[in-house]
Each structure stands twice: as structure tokens, then as C-alpha cells.
Scaffold this active site. Structure first.
Site, PDB file in Angstrom:
ATOM      1  N   ARG A 165       0.198  -1.580  -0.324  1.00  0.00           N
ATOM      2  CA  ARG A 165       0.039   0.026  -0.039  1.00  0.00           C
ATOM      3  C   ARG A 165       0.916   1.418  -0.090  1.00  0.00           C
ATOM      4  O   ARG A 165       1.589   1.290   0.729  1.00  0.00           O
ATOM      5  CB  ARG A 165      -1.086   0.040   0.870  1.00  0.00           C
ATOM      6  CG  ARG A 165      -1.859   1.424   0.973  1.00  0.00           C
ATOM      7  CD  ARG A 165      -2.711   1.817   2.794  1.00  0.00           C
ATOM      8  NE  ARG A 165      -3.694   0.108   2.497  1.00  0.00           N
ATOM      9  CZ  ARG A 165      -5.136   0.694   1.878  1.00  0.00           C
ATOM     10  NH1 ARG A 165      -4.815   1.592   0.967  1.00  0.00           N
ATOM     11  NH2 ARG A 165      -5.808  -0.317   1.617  1.00  0.00           N
ATOM     12  N   GLN A 172      -6.751  -4.767  17.627  1.00  0.00           N
ATOM     13  CA  GLN A 172      -5.963  -5.830  16.929  1.00  0.00           C
ATOM     14  C   GLN A 172      -4.569  -5.185  16.854  1.00  0.00           C
ATOM     15  O   GLN A 172      -4.011  -4.344  15.847  1.00  0.00           O
ATOM     16  CB  GLN A 172      -6.860  -6.067  15.056  1.00  0.00           C
ATOM     17  CG  GLN A 172      -5.850  -6.808  14.688  1.00  0.00           C
ATOM     18  CD  GLN A 172      -6.490  -7.041  13.448  1.00  0.00           C
ATOM     19  OE1 GLN A 172      -7.538  -6.663  12.935  1.00  0.00           O
ATOM     20  NE2 GLN A 172      -6.018  -7.760  12.112  1.00  0.00           N
ATOM     21  N   GLY A 217      -0.595  -3.960   9.359  1.00  0.00           N
ATOM     22  CA  GLY A 217      -1.033  -2.902  10.186  1.00  0.00           C
ATOM     23  C   GLY A 217      -0.644  -1.189  10.115  1.00  0.00           C
ATOM     24  O   GLY A 217      -0.474  -0.846  11.472  1.00  0.00           O
ATOM     25  N   GLU A 218       0.214  -1.310   8.734  1.00  0.00           N
ATOM     26  CA  GLU A 218       0.896   0.247   9.399  1.00  0.00           C
ATOM     27  C   GLU A 218      -0.384   1.404   9.470  1.00  0.00           C
ATOM     28  O   GLU A 218      -0.046   2.455   9.442  1.00  0.00           O
ATOM     29  CB  GLU A 218       1.420   0.505   7.643  1.00  0.00           C
ATOM     30  CG  GLU A 218       2.333   1.911   7.428  1.00  0.00           C
ATOM     31  CD  GLU A 218       2.919   1.977   6.200  1.00  0.00           C
ATOM     32  OE1 GLU A 218       3.539   2.940   5.947  1.00  0.00           O
ATOM     33  OE2 GLU A 218       3.502   0.601   5.837  1.00  0.00           O
ATOM     34  N   ARG A 225      -2.796   1.222  11.608  1.00  0.00           N
ATOM     35  CA  ARG A 225      -2.855   0.971  13.376  1.00  0.00           C
ATOM     36  C   ARG A 225      -1.993   2.228  13.720  1.00  0.00           C
ATOM     37  O   ARG A 225      -1.602   2.976  14.496  1.00  0.00           O
ATOM     38  CB  ARG A 225      -2.572  -0.584  13.758  1.00  0.00           C
ATOM     39  CG  ARG A 225      -4.144  -0.601  13.539  1.00  0.00           C
ATOM     40  CD  ARG A 225      -4.678  -1.686  13.546  1.00  0.00           C
ATOM     41  NE  ARG A 225      -3.924  -2.827  12.720  1.00  0.00           N
ATOM     42  CZ  ARG A 225      -3.778  -4.388  12.515  1.00  0.00           C
ATOM     43  NH1 ARG A 225      -3.376  -4.206  13.375  1.00  0.00           N
ATOM     44  NH2 ARG A 225      -3.596  -4.388  11.022  1.00  0.00           N
TER      45      ARG A 225
END
Length: 301
Positions: A56, A78, A95-96, A98
Site C-alpha cells: 500500500r 487488533q 498494520g501500518e 494502525r
């Protein structure tokens, strides 16, 4: 709330094992590795670097702010996933969003699953996990598939098994990378859908692709209308004998305008004429939506 507090306390206890330089965990066989690897650990957020393999590249500021607001109120629901690089140094696997939102909030620590992985394994984990997400655009997915094929040396058949997608689905995504970069950007920005892109792929010349793309965007054409426009553009190239036959039966002033009428209406147009110069134009439509689209082009309403 008590369960969450207990879990966070456990995570902080495990983080102490990672802050012991004399017993630094470097592999799954090291002492206490089983207590940390594969578990959720509360990590110093500044000890984590972003993943260079992250597929992404677009992060919407508005949605990041919304996620940051949620984290501010509820915390991290999460955990992110990281791999251990060195002593007190980690790299994001997934998880970038977050991670970025947590930084916006000003969190000092963040819960994370700890993994031990080399570069290739990290790349594969990041790409495969991100491919499963629902919010990636078609080009991001296509680029992720291409990177897996190129950098991990995996076939489309094996990739199909790895990500749980049909091979034909993977092929359709990869074909999008043949589109002109301008059209790829338009798809990433939401101006056209994957269906539009799949129709445009059938035009070989990039200049013609862009010409049709501009008509699609400016006129708000549906996927069906785009397919018809592509078909009308390709007909003179693939069936020259038919064109010669049809244009020989109509006056020159009609035949000279036929292609431009087809392009304008994005559909096949039939024209018949009589010897006295009179004639008629037949414009087919394929649905109520298509009829309304043609009506708008003709009347402006």
C-alpha cells in the site's frame, strides 16, 4: 475492561524479555523465544520501522484521522505484526494504518505480534496479508501479485493456492498493469473501476487507451458503455472489409462522420440511405441505463 488491562500487563511483562541485551532473542531456538515469538508484546513505538515491502502506498488522511480518533477512545483493538531485526529494533509486517494512527494519537507503546522472519518471508507475509484486505485498489493488488511472482519466484498456479484466489482472477489483475500509467492512476483514484480497466486493456495502443479513458471519465460512462466504445473503436481495425462494404452504400458525407458518431455515443450505429439521399440512423441500446446515457448525450437532459 479487566481482561484488556490484564492482557496489556502481560504484554509489558514480555517486553522486559526483549530489553535484556545479554539474552537477546535472535531465533526461535533462543532462550525465552517461545514466550515472546508468536505472542502479543507491548513495544516502544519508536523501536518500530515501516515495512519497505508494504504494497500500500496511498494512505487517506481523513480515514487515518478517523482511526486515530477510535484508537484515542478505545485503544488498539487488533495488534500489529512485526518482525524482529535486532536488539530492540523491529519492522512492520502488517498494520501500518494502525501504526500511523497510533503515532498521530501520540502513543508511546503499541501491542504487536512478534515474528522472526527473513526479508523474503517478510515480503511474502506483508504481500499475502495485504492482498486479503478489502480496501486495496485493483492496481495495488495487481502490483502485489507481480511482486510475489518476481521476487519470490512463484508461478501463478502456486500463487493461486497461496492466496486462495482463482488463477483467472490473478491473471485479470495482472493484465491491468498493461494499461497506460495515466489510466492506472485514474483507477487508483477511483475515477474508473476495474471493469472499465479490463475493457480498456483490449485497446493495444496507449494513445487510443487514453483517448477512450478521457471519454469514459468526462461522460461518466458505465462499464457496459465502455465495452461498447472499445468494440466500436476496434471494429474498423479488425473488420475492414465490412467497413468498406457499408460505406460504399452511403454517401461520403455520411461515411466520413460514422466513426465520430460511434465514438460520441459509445455504441454501434447503423445507417441506411436511399438513392435520393434520404436515410435513417439506428442507435441500439442494451438497458434502461444505456438508453438514459444515450438520451443525455443527444439532448443534454
Amino acid at each position: 475492561m479487566a481482561k484488556a488491562t490484564k492482557k496489556q500487563a502481560l504484554g509489558r511483562g514480555l517486553s522486559a524479555l526483549l530489553n535484556d541485551p545479554e539474552n537477546d532473542i535472535k531465533s526461535v531456538s533462543d532462550k525465552n523465544a517461545d514466550k515472546v515469538i508468536g505472542n502479543v508484546v507491548e513495544l516502544d513505538i519508536n523501536s518500530i520501522e515501516v515495512n519497505p515491502f508494504q504494497p500500500r502506498s496511498n494512505f487517506n488522511d481523513e480515514t487515518l484521522e478517523e482511526l486515530a480518533s477510535s484508537i484515542r477512545e478505545l485503544g488498539i483493538i487488533q495488534p500489529i505484526t512485526v518482525r524482529k531485526l535486532d536488539f530492540n529494533k523491529f519492522q512492520l509486517v502488517s498494520g501500518e494504518r494502525r501504526f500511523r494512527a497510533s503515532k498521530l494519537v501520540g502513543l508511546e507503546t503499541i501491542p504487536a505480534y512478534i515474528r522472526i522472519a527473513n526479508d523474503q518471508e517478510s515480503l511474502e507475509m506483508a504481500l499475502v496479508e495485504n492482498i486479503q484486505r478489502q480496501d486495496l485498489d485493483p492496481i495495488e493488488i495487481a502490483l502485489s501479485y507481480q511482486r510475489l511472482i518476481d521476487e519470490i519466484q512463484i508461478t501463478q498456479e502456486k500463487l493461486s493456492d497461496r492466496v486462495g484466489k482463482k488463477r483467472s482472477t490473478i491473471t485479470n489483475y495482472l493484465r491491468l498493469l498493461k494499461l497506460d500509467p495515466i489510466i492506472q492512476t485514474g483507477m487508483r483514484d477511483g475515477f474508473i473501476s476495474m471493469g472499465h480497466g479490463r475493457a480498456l486493456i483490449n485497446i493495444d495502443k496507449k494513445k487510443e487507451q487514453i483517448a477512450i479513458y478521457e471519454k469514459v471519465v468526462s461522460n461518466g460512462l458505465s462499464v457496459r458503455a465502455t465495452e461498447q466504445l472499445v468494440k466500436a473503436r476496434k471494429e474498423p481495425q479488425s473488420n475492414g472489409s465490412d467497413k468498406k462494404k457499408s460505406t460504399s452504400d452511403v454517401p461520403e458525407f455520411v461515411s466520413n462522420s460514422l466513426d465520430s458518431i460511434k465514438e460520441r455515443l459509445a455504441t454501434k450505429v447503423d445507417i441506411t440511405t436511399s438513392k435520393n439521399g434520404k436515410g435513417k440512423i439506428v442507435i441500439p441500446f442494451h438497458s434502461e441505463e444505456d438508453f438514459k446515457r444515450i438520451k443525455k448525450l443527444l439532448t443534454g437532459e
